[in-house]
Structure formats: C-alpha cells, structure tokens
Design a protein around this motif. Sequence first.
Motif, mmCIF file in Angstrom:
data_model
loop_
_atom_site.group_PDB
_atom_site.id
_atom_site.type_symbol
_atom_site.label_atom_id
_atom_site.label_comp_id
_atom_site.label_asym_id
_atom_site.label_seq_id
_atom_site.Cartn_x
_atom_site.Cartn_y
_atom_site.Cartn_z
ATOM 1 N N ALA A 1 121.143 60.204 33.400
ATOM 2 C CA ALA A 1 121.702 60.746 34.643
ATOM 3 C C ALA A 1 122.222 62.161 34.428
ATOM 4 C CB ALA A 1 122.818 59.844 35.155
ATOM 5 N N LEU A 2 122.928 62.378 33.336
ATOM 6 C CA LEU A 2 123.446 63.708 33.029
ATOM 7 C C LEU A 2 122.305 64.708 32.859
ATOM 8 C CD1 LEU A 2 125.860 65.535 32.343
ATOM 9 C CD2 LEU A 2 125.557 64.839 29.957
ATOM 10 N N THR A 3 121.264 64.291 32.170
ATOM 11 C CA THR A 3 120.098 65.166 31.974
ATOM 12 C C THR A 3 119.430 65.487 33.303
ATOM 13 O OG1 THR A 3 119.745 64.202 29.794
ATOM 14 C CG2 THR A 3 117.897 65.387 30.769
ATOM 15 N N ARG A 4 119.273 64.493 34.161
ATOM 16 C CA ARG A 4 118.633 64.719 35.455
ATOM 17 C C ARG A 4 119.468 65.649 36.333
ATOM 18 N NH1 ARG A 4 114.548 61.185 37.806
ATOM 19 N NH2 ARG A 4 115.113 59.767 36.160
ATOM 20 N N ALA B 1 117.003 73.832 38.049
ATOM 21 C CA ALA B 1 115.930 74.124 39.002
ATOM 22 C C ALA B 1 116.495 74.795 40.250
ATOM 23 C CB ALA B 1 115.184 72.843 39.365
ATOM 24 N N GLY B 2 117.665 74.353 40.694
ATOM 25 C CA GLY B 2 118.303 74.994 41.846
ATOM 26 C C GLY B 2 118.605 76.454 41.578
ATOM 27 N N TRP B 3 119.083 76.729 40.378
ATOM 28 C CA TRP B 3 119.380 78.113 39.992
ATOM 29 C C TRP B 3 118.094 78.932 39.848
ATOM 30 C CZ3 TRP B 3 118.171 80.465 35.216
ATOM 31 C CH2 TRP B 3 118.681 81.753 35.074
ATOM 32 N N LEU B 4 117.099 78.341 39.187
ATOM 33 C CA LEU B 4 115.853 79.055 38.909
ATOM 34 C C LEU B 4 115.092 79.399 40.191
ATOM 35 C CD1 LEU B 4 113.948 79.977 36.596
ATOM 36 C CD2 LEU B 4 112.857 77.748 36.768
ATOM 37 N N PHE B 5 115.056 78.476 41.126
ATOM 38 C CA PHE B 5 114.282 78.691 42.345
ATOM 39 C C PHE B 5 115.123 79.209 43.512
ATOM 40 C CE2 PHE B 5 111.664 75.619 40.023
ATOM 41 C CZ PHE B 5 110.446 76.282 40.065
ATOM 42 N N ALA B 6 116.378 79.534 43.287
ATOM 43 C CA ALA B 6 117.276 79.975 44.360
ATOM 44 C C ALA B 6 116.697 81.127 45.195
ATOM 45 C CB ALA B 6 118.644 80.351 43.797
ATOM 46 N N PRO B 7 116.068 82.132 44.602
ATOM 47 C CA PRO B 7 115.540 83.228 45.433
ATOM 48 C C PRO B 7 114.433 82.790 46.395
ATOM 49 C CG PRO B 7 115.681 83.914 43.139
ATOM 50 C CD PRO B 7 115.946 82.438 43.167
ATOM 51 N N ALA C 1 109.680 66.648 37.466
ATOM 52 C CA ALA C 1 108.248 66.778 37.743
ATOM 53 C C ALA C 1 107.820 68.243 37.758
ATOM 54 C CB ALA C 1 107.902 66.116 39.070
ATOM 55 N N LEU C 2 108.643 69.119 38.340
ATOM 56 C CA LEU C 2 108.327 70.550 38.356
ATOM 57 C C LEU C 2 108.243 71.114 36.943
ATOM 58 C CD1 LEU C 2 110.598 71.896 41.227
ATOM 59 C CD2 LEU C 2 108.115 71.948 41.163
ATOM 60 N N LEU C 3 109.228 70.773 36.132
ATOM 61 C CA LEU C 3 109.235 71.299 34.765
ATOM 62 C C LEU C 3 108.103 70.714 33.929
ATOM 63 C CD1 LEU C 3 113.079 71.357 34.208
ATOM 64 C CD2 LEU C 3 111.563 73.274 34.695
ATOM 65 N N ARG C 4 107.752 69.459 34.176
ATOM 66 C CA ARG C 4 106.617 68.855 33.473
ATOM 67 C C ARG C 4 105.334 69.578 33.849
ATOM 68 N NH1 ARG C 4 106.751 64.046 35.632
ATOM 69 N NH2 ARG C 4 108.582 63.484 34.446
ATOM 70 N N GLN C 5 105.207 69.928 35.121
ATOM 71 C CA GLN C 5 104.020 70.643 35.594
ATOM 72 C C GLN C 5 103.937 72.025 34.946
ATOM 73 O OE1 GLN C 5 101.861 69.122 37.502
ATOM 74 N NE2 GLN C 5 100.451 70.821 37.698
ATOM 75 N N PHE C 6 105.072 72.728 34.899
ATOM 76 C CA PHE C 6 105.072 74.036 34.249
ATOM 77 C C PHE C 6 104.751 73.918 32.769
ATOM 78 C CE2 PHE C 6 108.125 75.786 37.603
ATOM 79 C CZ PHE C 6 107.085 76.385 38.291
ATOM 80 N N GLY C 7 105.282 72.895 32.126
ATOM 81 C CA GLY C 7 105.046 72.705 30.695
ATOM 82 C C GLY C 7 103.606 72.386 30.363
ATOM 83 N N SER C 8 102.866 71.853 31.322
ATOM 84 C CA SER C 8 101.469 71.514 31.053
ATOM 85 C C SER C 8 100.515 72.651 31.392
ATOM 86 C CB SER C 8 101.083 70.256 31.834
ATOM 87 O OG SER C 8 101.109 70.520 33.215
ATOM 88 N N ALA C 9 101.028 73.741 31.912
ATOM 89 C CA ALA C 9 100.166 74.874 32.252
ATOM 90 C C ALA C 9 99.633 75.517 30.975
ATOM 91 C CB ALA C 9 100.931 75.898 33.081
ATOM 92 N N ARG C 10 98.341 75.724 30.901
ATOM 93 C CA ARG C 10 97.717 76.261 29.685
ATOM 94 C C ARG C 10 98.167 77.685 29.397
ATOM 95 N NH1 ARG C 10 91.509 74.664 29.448
ATOM 96 N NH2 ARG C 10 91.724 76.301 27.921
#
Length: 129
Positions: free
Chosen positions: A58-61, A68-74, A91-100
């Motif tokens: 829970a703390l990690t989530r 993510a709120g801070w990163l995507f704020a703009p 899920a967003l971070l997993r998607q970014f992490g899988s980008a080649r």
Amino acid sequence: MSITYGALGGLVVEIVVFYGRIATWQAARHRALSRNRRRDKLPRFDKYVDPPSDALAALTRVCLGAGAGWLFAPQLTGALATVAVGASAPALLRQFGSARVLQAVIAGGTPEAVAPAEPSTPAGEVLES
C-alpha cells in the motif's frame, strides 16, 4: 496538489484490492458455514490478509501514485485526472519500463542503437532484396 491527488489515486486502488481480499475471506467463511456448522473450521483472516506485506504494498502504491501525479502534473487538468493517473501509476511505469528506446538509454546506449522493427508486408506480397 497533484502529488496529493496522485497519492489518493494509489490509495483508492489499494482500498479496492484490500476489499477484494476481505470479500474472498467472507465468501470462504460462508462456504465453510454452509458445509459445516462448527465454527472451529472457519478460514482464518490471516490466510487472506498479511499486514506487513500488504502495508508495504500500500505504501509503495501510494508513493507511485504521488510520483505519477507529480511527473504528469503539467499534462493534467483537474483533480479527477490526477487521481486517475495516480491509480494507474504501476501500469504506466511498467509500460514506460518496457519501452525499447527507454531501455537503450538507461543501458547507456542511444535510441538509434535500437534495431528498427521488421517491415510489415500485406498478405501475399514478397519483399524484394
């Protein structure tokens, strides 16, 4: 404020996950009661909820949601959008992490070092060499 709303989104998801565990435990208790009237055979709560690991998850989530709120704020307009981004942070971070391209940059290479995808051809066509 976007950090708070993002964290709130992560917390909402964790509450839904926790509710799922409680509902599973409740269903198991009802099944056991319908088969057997003895209360000593009921499923134990600690078989469905593990407080130390669940609290850490829970703390990690919540932290991922805040990040993510801070990163995507703009790019976000409104509290509801920020809560949604916070809820979907893993899920967003997993998607970014899988980008080649991102993997190549992290590994110290350049985006150009990533091999392009094979050209696709319509069915029945043959590529000329």
